[in-house]
Design a protein around this motif. Structure first.
Motif, short mmCIF file in Angstrom:
data_model
loop_
_atom_site.label_atom_id
_atom_site.label_comp_id
_atom_site.label_asym_id
_atom_site.label_seq_id
_atom_site.Cartn_x
_atom_site.Cartn_y
_atom_site.Cartn_z
N THR A 6 0.84 -1.20 0.00
CA THR A 6 0.00 0.00 0.00
C THR A 6 0.87 1.24 0.00
O THR A 6 0.61 2.19 -0.74
N LYS A 8 3.96 1.53 -1.13
CA LYS A 8 4.60 1.64 -2.44
C LYS A 8 3.63 2.21 -3.47
O LYS A 8 4.00 3.08 -4.27
N GLU A 9 2.40 1.75 -3.43
CA GLU A 9 1.39 2.24 -4.37
C GLU A 9 1.13 3.73 -4.15
O GLU A 9 1.07 4.50 -5.12
N GLU A 10 0.99 4.14 -2.91
CA GLU A 10 0.72 5.54 -2.61
C GLU A 10 1.91 6.44 -2.97
O GLU A 10 1.73 7.52 -3.53
N SER A 12 4.15 5.91 -5.22
CA SER A 12 4.29 5.98 -6.68
C SER A 12 3.35 7.01 -7.30
O SER A 12 3.59 7.47 -8.42
N LYS A 13 2.32 7.40 -6.60
CA LYS A 13 1.36 8.39 -7.09
C LYS A 13 1.83 9.83 -6.84
O LYS A 13 1.27 10.76 -7.40
N LEU A 14 2.84 10.00 -6.00
CA LEU A 14 3.32 11.34 -5.67
C LEU A 14 4.03 11.98 -6.86
O LEU A 14 4.62 11.28 -7.68
N PRO A 15 4.02 13.32 -6.92
CA PRO A 15 4.81 14.01 -7.94
C PRO A 15 6.30 13.71 -7.73
O PRO A 15 6.73 13.35 -6.64
N ARG A 19 8.31 12.37 -4.40
CA ARG A 19 8.90 11.02 -4.35
C ARG A 19 10.38 11.10 -4.04
O ARG A 19 10.90 10.29 -3.26
#
Length: 71
Positions: A6, A8-10, A12-15, A19
């Motif tokens: 979870t 890692k998924e979150e 990866s969504k960051l600008p 990140r």
């Protein structure tokens, strides 16, 4: 506690900048290596890579080795 998948998924969504800041934070939480390499040694190894005397690793080989050592 949040599951690693979870997280890692979150992340990866960051600008990109966020990140990178998160990666810097995580890097800072890791222990210092138990060895030391001098600037001279780093320079020697870099010159070996540039001259072709040492081929080095591909990115894929590097990540595979990191994953192997983490197991």
């Amino acid at each position: 506690m949040i599951a690693i998948e979870t997280l890692k998924e979150e992340v990866s969504k960051l600008p990109l900048k966020e990140r990178a800041a998160f990666a810097e934070f995580v890097w800072g939480t890791l222990p210092a290596p138990d060895y030391e390499v001098s600037d001279e040694e780093v320079g020697r190894r870099l010159e070996e890579m540039r001259s072709g005397a040492e081929p080095g690793l591909t990115t894929q080989e590097l990540f595979a080795e990191v994953q192997r050592q983490l197991k």
